[in-house]
Design a protein around this motif. Sequence first.
Motif, PDB file in Angstrom:
ATOM      1  N   VAL A 166       0.847  -1.191   0.000  1.00 48.92           N
ATOM      2  CA  VAL A 166       0.000   0.000   0.000  1.00 48.92           C
ATOM      3  C   VAL A 166       0.884   1.242   0.000  1.00 48.92           C
ATOM      4  CG1 VAL A 166      -1.766   1.308   1.239  1.00 48.92           C
ATOM      5  CG2 VAL A 166      -1.864  -1.197   1.182  1.00 48.92           C
ATOM      6  N   LYS A 167       0.771   2.034  -1.058  1.00 52.74           N
ATOM      7  CA  LYS A 167       1.544   3.261  -1.208  1.00 52.74           C
ATOM      8  C   LYS A 167       0.619   4.366  -1.697  1.00 52.74           C
ATOM      9  CE  LYS A 167       5.221   0.971  -0.167  1.00 52.74           C
ATOM     10  NZ  LYS A 167       5.809   1.123   1.193  1.00 52.74           N
ATOM     11  N   THR A 168       1.080   5.603  -1.550  1.00 47.01           N
ATOM     12  CA  THR A 168       0.313   6.752  -2.020  1.00 47.01           C
ATOM     13  C   THR A 168       1.044   7.409  -3.172  1.00 47.01           C
ATOM     14  OG1 THR A 168      -0.619   7.148   0.187  1.00 47.01           O
ATOM     15  CG2 THR A 168      -0.717   8.963  -1.395  1.00 47.01           C
ATOM     16  N   LEU A 169       0.415   7.394  -4.338  1.00 51.91           N
ATOM     17  CA  LEU A 169       0.974   8.042  -5.518  1.00 51.91           C
ATOM     18  C   LEU A 169       0.309   9.410  -5.646  1.00 51.91           C
ATOM     19  CD1 LEU A 169       3.001   7.584  -7.755  1.00 51.91           C
ATOM     20  CD2 LEU A 169       1.246   6.383  -9.053  1.00 51.91           C
ATOM     21  N   ARG A 170       1.074  10.465  -5.445  1.00 51.72           N
ATOM     22  CA  ARG A 170       0.526  11.822  -5.367  1.00 51.72           C
ATOM     23  C   ARG A 170       0.411  12.514  -6.718  1.00 51.72           C
ATOM     24  NH1 ARG A 170       4.922  13.028  -0.700  1.00 51.72           N
ATOM     25  NH2 ARG A 170       3.925  11.867   1.004  1.00 51.72           N
ATOM     26  N   ARG A 171       1.306  12.171  -7.630  1.00 50.60           N
ATOM     27  CA  ARG A 171       1.333  12.923  -8.884  1.00 50.60           C
ATOM     28  C   ARG A 171       1.967  12.088  -9.985  1.00 50.60           C
ATOM     29  NH1 ARG A 171       5.228  16.375 -11.086  1.00 50.60           N
ATOM     30  NH2 ARG A 171       6.547  16.122  -9.243  1.00 50.60           N
ATOM     31  N   ILE A 172       1.360  12.140 -11.189  1.00 50.33           N
ATOM     32  CA  ILE A 172       1.976  11.621 -12.412  1.00 50.33           C
ATOM     33  C   ILE A 172       1.830  12.706 -13.471  1.00 50.33           C
ATOM     34  CG2 ILE A 172       2.013   9.849 -14.190  1.00 50.33           C
ATOM     35  CD1 ILE A 172       0.678   7.934 -12.276  1.00 50.33           C
ATOM     36  N   ASP A 173       2.932  13.251 -13.926  1.00 50.53           N
ATOM     37  CA  ASP A 173       2.920  14.262 -14.984  1.00 50.53           C
ATOM     38  C   ASP A 173       3.482  13.643 -16.261  1.00 50.53           C
ATOM     39  OD1 ASP A 173       1.861  16.218 -13.373  1.00 50.53           O
ATOM     40  OD2 ASP A 173       3.795  17.149 -12.909  1.00 50.53           O
ATOM     41  N   ILE A 174       2.840  13.908 -17.379  1.00 47.94           N
ATOM     42  CA  ILE A 174       3.282  13.391 -18.670  1.00 47.94           C
ATOM     43  C   ILE A 174       3.453  14.568 -19.620  1.00 47.94           C
ATOM     44  CG2 ILE A 174       2.761  11.848 -20.603  1.00 47.94           C
ATOM     45  CD1 ILE A 174       0.921  10.285 -18.700  1.00 47.94           C
ATOM     46  N   THR A 175       4.659  14.754 -20.123  1.00 52.41           N
ATOM     47  CA  THR A 175       4.922  15.852 -21.049  1.00 52.41           C
ATOM     48  C   THR A 175       5.669  15.321 -22.263  1.00 52.41           C
ATOM     49  OG1 THR A 175       6.956  16.410 -19.836  1.00 52.41           O
ATOM     50  CG2 THR A 175       4.964  17.642 -19.266  1.00 52.41           C
ATOM     51  N   TYR A 195      10.596  13.135 -27.477  1.00 51.35           N
ATOM     52  CA  TYR A 195      10.888  12.581 -26.157  1.00 51.35           C
ATOM     53  C   TYR A 195       9.670  12.784 -25.269  1.00 51.35           C
ATOM     54  CZ  TYR A 195      15.865  12.275 -27.325  1.00 51.35           C
ATOM     55  OH  TYR A 195      17.067  11.947 -27.909  1.00 51.35           O
ATOM     56  N   TRP A 196       9.383  11.778 -24.474  1.00 53.14           N
ATOM     57  CA  TRP A 196       8.344  11.863 -23.458  1.00 53.14           C
ATOM     58  C   TRP A 196       9.002  11.847 -22.083  1.00 53.14           C
ATOM     59  CZ3 TRP A 196       3.173  12.317 -24.695  1.00 53.14           C
ATOM     60  CH2 TRP A 196       2.801  11.989 -26.010  1.00 53.14           C
ATOM     61  N   ARG A 197       8.449  12.625 -21.178  1.00 56.88           N
ATOM     62  CA  ARG A 197       8.917  12.592 -19.789  1.00 56.88           C
ATOM     63  C   ARG A 197       7.728  12.286 -18.885  1.00 56.88           C
ATOM     64  NH1 ARG A 197      12.987  16.359 -16.326  1.00 56.88           N
ATOM     65  NH2 ARG A 197      12.051  16.075 -14.279  1.00 56.88           N
ATOM     66  N   PHE A 198       7.864  11.226 -18.101  1.00 58.26           N
ATOM     67  CA  PHE A 198       6.863  10.821 -17.128  1.00 58.26           C
ATOM     68  C   PHE A 198       7.451  11.080 -15.740  1.00 58.26           C
ATOM     69  CE2 PHE A 198       6.376   8.423 -20.961  1.00 58.26           C
ATOM     70  CZ  PHE A 198       5.029   8.148 -21.109  1.00 58.26           C
ATOM     71  N   GLU A 199       6.794  11.885 -14.948  1.00 64.23           N
ATOM     72  CA  GLU A 199       7.313  12.199 -13.619  1.00 64.23           C
ATOM     73  C   GLU A 199       6.347  11.672 -12.562  1.00 64.23           C
ATOM     74  OE1 GLU A 199       8.916  16.142 -11.290  1.00 64.23           O
ATOM     75  OE2 GLU A 199       9.511  15.803 -13.373  1.00 64.23           O
ATOM     76  N   PHE A 200       6.905  10.990 -11.566  1.00 62.06           N
ATOM     77  CA  PHE A 200       6.131  10.337 -10.520  1.00 62.06           C
ATOM     78  C   PHE A 200       6.545  10.876  -9.155  1.00 62.06           C
ATOM     79  CE2 PHE A 200       6.741   7.501 -14.076  1.00 62.06           C
ATOM     80  CZ  PHE A 200       5.503   6.896 -14.275  1.00 62.06           C
ATOM     81  N   GLU A 201       5.560  11.139  -8.314  1.00 60.34           N
ATOM     82  CA  GLU A 201       5.827  11.571  -6.944  1.00 60.34           C
ATOM     83  C   GLU A 201       4.931  10.788  -5.998  1.00 60.34           C
ATOM     84  OE1 GLU A 201       4.886  15.484  -4.287  1.00 60.34           O
ATOM     85  OE2 GLU A 201       5.824  15.840  -6.242  1.00 60.34           O
ATOM     86  N   GLY A 202       5.512  10.227  -4.961  1.00 60.52           N
ATOM     87  CA  GLY A 202       4.744   9.451  -3.998  1.00 60.52           C
ATOM     88  C   GLY A 202       5.452   9.373  -2.677  1.00 60.52           C
TER      89      GLY A 202
END
Length: 275
Positions: A166-175, A195-202
């Motif tokens: 169980v984790k909390t994923l706060r943000r996924i940004d795709i640019t 190029y694609w950039r996927f950014e994850f914050e948790g």
Amino acid sequence: MRMALGVSYNGQAYNGWQSQPDGNTVQDKLEAALSRFATQPVHTLCAGRTDAGVHGLMQVVHFDTPLERPAFSWVRGSNTFLPPGIAVQWAQAVPPEFHARASAIGRRYAYVLLQSSVRPSVDAGRVGWVFRPLQETAMRAGAQYLLGEHDFSSFRAAGCQARTPVKTLRRIDITRRGLPLDDPQALLHGVPACYWRFEFEGDAFLHHMIRNIMGCLIAVGQGLKAPEWMGQVLAARSRAAAAPTFAPDGLFFLGPQYQPHWGLPTRTAAYDWLP
């Protein structure tokens, strides 16, 4: 005294972060350099372990030492003994209660992906690669199913040692970065090159969690699965329900997040070249 360091590294040549008997890990190289500089053994603890081939832009470690030396001497001195693909970015004395892993309130990763009919060359090992076009709208819709607190067992490696899935994923940004899609030069053999950039914050991540999420997002982006399939994979709580684990090449550990009162840097020069 307790010291904290910010460390950047190109993970291509190493068997991940954590120390191993063959000595070919980032932790092994860092501790060897610190020990040579300090002329005594130095053992570190990191904010988040990374796999073989995964890069770090600001890994944070701490260690205890009886030596009293200016903070920046730990930077210059350690880098003298480190291989070219690893560098200490900053050093700072911290209170004894600071803990690189336990004091972190979040972690950030980025995955950089080349979309092109031609495989990577100058950026080989530092980007993932797909040769079919991706649909941004579909990937964004699929990513929404993952936000919040969930059981991420479907995205967990078999050997994961985390106490709970169980984790909390706060943000996924795709640019997307590249020429406009309507620019003829953007097309290479009919595939828009970009190029694609996927950014994850948790709060924290499971072993292979991001690489497994990337495999699923790419399946959605290529139209092989509908966006709502991401919710079905999550609900299944089974690794068998998800797509194969994607390559480590384009994955970067951007670093942990700490409360402001620790006064630690939040960015280094290593960030600025990343697409």
